[in-house]
Design an enzyme around this catalytic site. Sequence first.
Site, PDB file in Angstrom:
ATOM      1  N   GLU A   3     -87.931 -32.222 -31.057  1.00  0.00           N
ATOM      2  CA  GLU A   3     -87.890 -32.551 -29.634  1.00  0.00           C
ATOM      3  C   GLU A   3     -88.183 -31.267 -28.861  1.00  0.00           C
ATOM      4  OE1 GLU A   3     -83.987 -33.778 -28.281  1.00  0.00           O
ATOM      5  OE2 GLU A   3     -84.750 -34.522 -26.367  1.00  0.00           O
TER       6      GLU A   3
ATOM      7  N   HIS B  80     -82.607 -34.499 -35.612  1.00  0.00           N
ATOM      8  CA  HIS B  80     -83.702 -33.731 -35.008  1.00  0.00           C
ATOM      9  C   HIS B  80     -83.221 -32.369 -34.542  1.00  0.00           C
ATOM     10  CE1 HIS B  80     -82.102 -35.786 -31.292  1.00  0.00           C
ATOM     11  NE2 HIS B  80     -82.406 -34.637 -30.717  1.00  0.00           N
TER      12      HIS B  80
ATOM     13  N   HIS C 244     -80.563 -27.629 -29.206  1.00  0.00           N
ATOM     14  CA  HIS C 244     -79.493 -28.232 -30.004  1.00  0.00           C
ATOM     15  C   HIS C 244     -80.030 -28.741 -31.338  1.00  0.00           C
ATOM     16  CE1 HIS C 244     -81.062 -31.809 -27.744  1.00  0.00           C
ATOM     17  NE2 HIS C 244     -80.896 -32.407 -28.911  1.00  0.00           N
TER      18      HIS C 244
END
Lengths: 134, 134
Positions: B130, B79, B7
């Site tokens: 991430e 992010h 994502h």
Amino acid sequence: MLGRLNHVAIAVKDAKQAAKIYGTAFNAEISDAVPLPEHGVITVFVTLPNTKIEFIEPLGEASPIAKFVERNADGGIHHVCYDVPDIIAARDRMIAEGARVLGDGQPKIGAHGKPVLFFHPKDFSGALVEIEQA
Amino acid sequence: MLGRLNHVAIAVKDAKQAAKIYGTAFNAEISDAVPLPEHGVITVFVTLPNTKIEFIEPLGEASPIAKFVERNADGGIHHVCYDVPDIIAARDRMIAEGARVLGDGQPKIGAHGKPVLFFHPKDFSGALVEIEQA
């Protein structure tokens, strides 16, 4: 109506160098650096299984990303690009919802040889949005 | 070794409101707002054919994104999250390549109930990265 996430673009001083860690740490496929003088950028693509990361580096004095890279010395996420099946219909619908199209509102040919448009980051939570004819 | 782009996360003051234009202008599927008190955020997901956009809103006094949203009043891309098949192997390889892991380097359980780690934006062209165990 909203298609795939076509790519996430990260603007940096040195696109090839920035993409490198994706190759070495992640084993991802990295493209060659491709200068696009008509867009004022050099691009390097990292291919993921479902989308791409596009590193863009300023090219020439009038590069549209020169200021961004000056302000963000380490680089930064510059825009996200979505595929749309019909760019004119998508544009008109987004304008009707209050989004501001950049430039004269006429699609231009983007990095993949397809029509693209950009929308104002203020209308998309601070994220510059590109749409591309799928 | 690098999997799918899981994502792109956009941090905003009001996640539900921010996601709205994706529903109205794009006909995309918008999730309900889900508070995750242990992460200090409220999340709203927009589902695209190939990935997700995650809107995150600060929750509580100690929210880790409170300062980001304060600095970026319109919101901003916060992010990007990549799937990895083996989070420990990925972490060790990224560290060997000079990337700095945040926190104590031990995976924590993320928004999807899977182990996650974050890496320093300075090592990824200004983009907070991430990784999530696929």
